[in-house]
Design a protein around this motif. Structure first.
Motif, PDB file in Angstrom:
ATOM      1  N   LYS A 106       0.567  -1.053   0.107  1.00 57.65           N
ATOM      2  CA  LYS A 106      -0.043   0.291  -0.294  1.00 57.65           C
ATOM      3  C   LYS A 106       1.018   1.429  -0.230  1.00 57.65           C
ATOM      4  O   LYS A 106       1.006   1.950  -0.483  1.00 57.65           O
ATOM      5  CB  LYS A 106      -0.929  -0.145   0.910  1.00 57.65           C
ATOM      6  CG  LYS A 106      -1.611  -1.032   1.025  1.00 57.65           C
ATOM      7  CD  LYS A 106      -2.952  -0.657   1.887  1.00 57.65           C
ATOM      8  CE  LYS A 106      -3.993  -2.296   2.486  1.00 57.65           C
ATOM      9  NZ  LYS A 106      -4.909  -2.021   3.989  1.00 57.65           N
ATOM     10  N   PHE A 107       1.854   0.752   0.730  1.00 59.52           N
ATOM     11  CA  PHE A 107       2.877   2.479   0.535  1.00 59.52           C
ATOM     12  C   PHE A 107       3.399   2.906  -0.475  1.00 59.52           C
ATOM     13  O   PHE A 107       3.217   4.491  -0.895  1.00 59.52           O
ATOM     14  CB  PHE A 107       4.083   2.094   1.739  1.00 59.52           C
ATOM     15  CG  PHE A 107       4.898   2.864   1.806  1.00 59.52           C
ATOM     16  CD1 PHE A 107       4.556   4.051   2.434  1.00 59.52           C
ATOM     17  CD2 PHE A 107       6.693   2.643   1.950  1.00 59.52           C
ATOM     18  CE1 PHE A 107       5.932   5.713   2.539  1.00 59.52           C
ATOM     19  CE2 PHE A 107       7.752   3.589   1.420  1.00 59.52           C
ATOM     20  CZ  PHE A 107       6.941   4.732   1.815  1.00 59.52           C
ATOM     21  N   GLY A 108       4.013   1.621  -1.588  1.00 64.40           N
ATOM     22  CA  GLY A 108       4.737   1.953  -2.967  1.00 64.40           C
ATOM     23  C   GLY A 108       3.548   2.307  -3.738  1.00 64.40           C
ATOM     24  O   GLY A 108       3.818   3.120  -4.134  1.00 64.40           O
ATOM     25  N   ASP A 109       1.815   1.816  -3.922  1.00 64.99           N
ATOM     26  CA  ASP A 109       1.205   1.720  -4.314  1.00 64.99           C
ATOM     27  C   ASP A 109       0.764   4.088  -4.390  1.00 64.99           C
ATOM     28  O   ASP A 109       0.305   4.533  -5.292  1.00 64.99           O
ATOM     29  CB  ASP A 109      -0.248   1.426  -4.288  1.00 64.99           C
ATOM     30  CG  ASP A 109      -0.050   0.089  -4.950  1.00 64.99           C
ATOM     31  OD1 ASP A 109       0.895  -0.461  -5.368  1.00 64.99           O
ATOM     32  OD2 ASP A 109      -1.010  -0.781  -4.632  1.00 64.99           O
ATOM     33  N   ALA A 110       0.574   3.999  -2.924  1.00 64.98           N
ATOM     34  CA  ALA A 110       0.839   5.160  -2.896  1.00 64.98           C
ATOM     35  C   ALA A 110       1.657   6.263  -3.161  1.00 64.98           C
ATOM     36  O   ALA A 110       1.637   7.320  -3.949  1.00 64.98           O
ATOM     37  CB  ALA A 110       0.313   5.945  -1.281  1.00 64.98           C
ATOM     38  N   VAL A 111       2.648   5.768  -2.909  1.00 64.89           N
ATOM     39  CA  VAL A 111       4.044   6.689  -4.139  1.00 64.89           C
ATOM     40  C   VAL A 111       3.843   6.987  -5.541  1.00 64.89           C
ATOM     41  O   VAL A 111       3.911   7.508  -6.275  1.00 64.89           O
ATOM     42  CB  VAL A 111       5.750   5.988  -3.367  1.00 64.89           C
ATOM     43  CG1 VAL A 111       6.212   6.630  -4.072  1.00 64.89           C
ATOM     44  CG2 VAL A 111       5.429   6.329  -2.423  1.00 64.89           C
TER      45      VAL A 111
END
Length: 295
Positions: free
Chosen positions: A250-255
């Protein structure tokens, strides 16, 4: 990695700093050999092994143990083992990206101790972070080097590249200028350092777009640090989530979503995120039907 993690490893900088400093120098020895080859995007990664360094070549294999001693002693042993396999010494002996370090491997005579417990903890953290990063990378259709440890900064990195020429800052070291010849999004893990001792996930977008302040980064506790030019997700915060593996995704997707909305990155480079094990158990006719309906 699914489900709560009651045994999420605790990373204390003061307890790991000595080993991180030792291992980060050791991986640079092997990494220097890549400098003797033509530059390739993502060329900075290395494979970490157990309590030994193994050199494999067409001419055979040699093992160099990691134990108490100096980097200079290890480097001499490494060169000796490589020479037995017909491998010349690398042209560069410089230790780079480590503040206040000796200039070369041969000049680093500080006595260092190999701590198996700390090494195991470091491996566990890298393995946990890599699992999430590999899942995040899986649906990306563009160029994406394998998730690996970048031997200069000793950080675990997953990068997504875009064919868009960019202008690197002229005051950056040459290796950074080479890396910034085209646009990319990087998400990774770092053990931290003396100036920023907290371990955790980091991310950034090159070139950095405007408007990153005040955005949500997929996980409570992930923040934009304007001074560092990084989005940061502390390791302890990650461990408090219900599913750290999915939190990394989720962190990577948000970035990447920020790169699409603020930096003009194409959204169609992301395919569906599919459970490969599920696909392997699904009858071919069902897969074909699903594939048909997907379009």
């Amino acid at each position: 990695m699914s489900g709560p993690h009651d045994a999420w490893p605790t990373l204390v900088h003061e307890e790991l700093a000595s080993m991180v400093g030792y291992v980060s120098r050791v991986v640079q020895v092997a990494g220097k050999y890549t400098l003797d080859e033509p530059f390739e995007v993502g060329w900075g990664n290395v494979v970490l092994l157990d309590d030994d360094v193994v050199i494999d070549a067409d001419t055979g294999s040699r093992t160099v143990p990691l134990s108490t001693g100096s980097v200079a002693t290890f480097y001499a042993a490494f060169l000796g083992a490589a020479a037995e396999l017909g491998i010349d010494r690398p042209r560069s002996l410089l230790i780079c990206e480590i503040p206040d370090c000796a200039p070369t491997f041969e000049a680093d005579h500080a006595e260092r101790s190999w701590d198996p417990g700390a090494a195991r903890l470091m491996w566990e953290a890298l393995s946990l972070a890599a699992g999430g990063l590999e899942t995040w990378q899986a649906p990306f259709r563009g160029h994406r080097p394998r998730v690996g440890v970048m031997w200069g900064g000793f950080d675990l990195s997953a990068t997504r590249h875009r064919v868009q020429p960019t202008e690197p800052p002229p005051d950056r070291p040459m290796f950074m200028q080479n890396a910034q010849l085209t646009a990319y999004v990087a998400v990774g893990f770092s053990f931290g350092d003396a100036t920023s001792p907290s371990a955790g996930m980091y991310a950034y977008i090159w070139p950095q777009p405007d408007g990153l302040e005040g955005r949500s980064w997929g996980v409570d506790g992930a923040v934009w640090n304007a001074d560092a030019g990084l989005v940061l997700l502390p390791w302890d915060t990650l461990g408090e989530t219900a599913d750290p593996h999915q939190a990394i995704v989720k962190f990577g997707d948000a970035v990447y979503d920020a790169a699409v909305k603020l930096g003009g990155w194409p959204s169609d480079l992301i395919g569906p995120r599919v459970d490969g094990w599920y696909m392997s158990r699904t009858p071919p006719e069902v897969v074909r039907a699903q594939h048909h309906w997907a379009y």
